[in-house]
Design an enzyme around this catalytic site. Structure first.
Site, short mmCIF file in Angstrom:
data_model
loop_
_atom_site.label_atom_id
_atom_site.label_comp_id
_atom_site.label_asym_id
_atom_site.label_seq_id
_atom_site.Cartn_x
_atom_site.Cartn_y
_atom_site.Cartn_z
N TYR A 26 35.17 55.78 33.84
CA TYR A 26 34.71 55.32 32.52
C TYR A 26 35.65 54.24 31.98
CZ TYR A 26 31.83 55.90 28.33
OH TYR A 26 30.94 55.72 27.30
N GLY A 27 35.99 53.28 32.87
CA GLY A 27 36.86 52.18 32.47
C GLY A 27 36.06 51.00 31.98
N GLN A 29 34.10 48.61 33.35
CA GLN A 29 32.69 48.55 33.70
C GLN A 29 31.97 49.87 33.42
OE1 GLN A 29 30.56 46.15 34.95
NE2 GLN A 29 32.16 44.60 34.65
N ASP A 84 39.47 49.24 43.02
CA ASP A 84 39.26 49.04 44.46
C ASP A 84 40.20 49.88 45.31
OD1 ASP A 84 37.23 47.20 44.14
OD2 ASP A 84 38.56 45.46 44.25
N GLN A 87 39.25 53.69 45.61
CA GLN A 87 37.92 54.10 46.01
C GLN A 87 37.86 54.77 47.38
OE1 GLN A 87 34.80 51.20 45.57
NE2 GLN A 87 35.42 50.62 43.50
N HIS A 109 31.40 45.86 43.06
CA HIS A 109 32.17 44.92 43.87
C HIS A 109 32.11 45.42 45.30
CE1 HIS A 109 35.05 42.10 45.29
NE2 HIS A 109 36.12 42.87 45.24
N GLU A 196 39.46 34.50 42.72
CA GLU A 196 40.62 35.12 42.08
C GLU A 196 41.94 34.53 42.58
OE1 GLU A 196 38.59 39.57 41.53
OE2 GLU A 196 40.02 39.18 43.13
N SER A 253 40.03 12.84 24.96
CA SER A 253 40.24 11.40 24.76
C SER A 253 40.02 10.64 26.06
CB SER A 253 41.67 11.15 24.27
OG SER A 253 42.61 11.44 25.30
#
Length: 334
Positions: A26-27, A29, A84, A87, A109, A196, A253
């Protein structure tokens, strides 16, 4: 060939009817997926570690978090939204023993799937539904009736018919409101890591530090170096975000635009491009993945040492001082 993009009309939430969706983690994402899917009428359960801040957050949002094993057993769709590096161990110890044919795994991911860290049993579908934005944006856009673009892909051996389920999931989190682009696990993983490392984090951080150090070593005040090489990056990135490089160049500029065209290629040289290709090759052949996996198996000593060193860099010290002068910035400190 142009990308295939799906929208609301291409997705049917009925594909999720009668299915229980478990959100593991429940972070950043996780909170957005869980709440958006619930608000879309889906049956959602959450898995989190008791006693953690994310566990309490889930409770405050009306969920009753379960353990991972219990959530996987109950669910038809298991969305893995853990870091990651965690997991693979969680998959082997708590997810894999409780999988059965007919269940579906969803990832945001592709790292662990693409690099073979998951032993997927026969009859289990694997989908990628990856929002191209952080969780807080996914949630806030959903609440205002909009959405964040997503990527979608099928795992190896997952039949084409599973795309309907993936699109329904994407619709449940708001992705089809903005557009869902079809890709592959390999393409998503490799381009994400490359972006990244070469541009977004690695390249930009190194460029900022090198510019700052060059000015300070030449005798300029650290405050001036910080403003020019750090603070104003946001101003330029916001212009690019709004309208691409052309709009940024239109907005600055003529002097800055001329400097862009003539000096930029002297910074990003053929040697730099060659190194970019070497970085990409390490991603494509799995070298980086193996390095990162082994680093974590050893409790990440090099990673933690680099983190400590970078947090004490002079650019961070002067930055903390200068941000106190800017009342409009919601300053954050680690």
């Amino acid at each position: 060939m142009p990308a295939t993009i799906y929208y609301d009309k291409d997705a049917d939430l009925a594909q999720l009817r009668g299915k229980k969706i478990a959100i593991l983690g429940y972070g950043s994402q996780g909170h957005a997926h869980a709440q958006n899917l619930r608000d879309s009428g889906c049956d959602v359960i959450v898995a989190e570690l008791p006693g953690t801040a994310n566990y309490q957050l889930a409770v405050s949002h009306g969920f009753q978090p379960l353990g991972t094993e219990q959530a996987v057993k109950q669910a038809d769709i298991i969305t893995i939204l853990l870091p990651d590096e965690l997991q693979a161990d969680v998959f082997r110890g708590q997810i894999r023993p409780n999988l059965a044919a007919g269940k579906t795994i969803v990832c945001s991911h592709g790292f662990n799937v693409h690099y073979g860290q998951f032993d997927i049993p026969e009859g289990v579908w694997v989908l990628l539904v990856a929002p191209k934005g952080p969780g807080h944006l996914l949630r806030s856009e959903f609440m205002r009736g909009a959405g964040v673009p997503c990527l979608i892909a099928l795992g190896e051996g997952t039949p084409r018919e599973a795309l309907k389920l993936g699109l329904a999931y994407a619709k449940g989190i708001g992705g089809t409101r903005a557009g869902v682009i079809e890709t592959t696990f390999a393409e998503e993983t490799e381009t994400d890591l490359f972006g990244e490392q070469v541009v977004l984090c690695g390249g930009l951080s190194a460029l900022i530090k090198a510019g700052y150090e060059t000015l300070v070593e030449a005798g300029y005040q650290p405050e001036m170096a910080y403003f020019e090489c750090v603070h104003e990056v946001k101003l330029i990135v916001d212009l690019i975000y709004q309208g691409g490089l052309n709009y940024m160049r239109y907005s600055v500029s003529n002097t800055a635009e001329y400097g862009d065209y003539t000096r930029g290629p002297r910074i990003i040289t053929e040697q730099t491009r060659a190194e970019m290709k070497r970085v990409l090759a390490e991603i494509q052949d799995g070298s980086f993945a193996r390095e990162w996996i082994l680093e974590n198996k050893a409790n990440a000593p090099a990673f933690k040492a680099m983190r400590r060193k970078e947090r004490s860099h002079p650019i961070e010290v002067i930055g903390r001082q200068l941000r106190k002068l800017m009342s409009w910035i919601e300053a954050k400190e680690v």
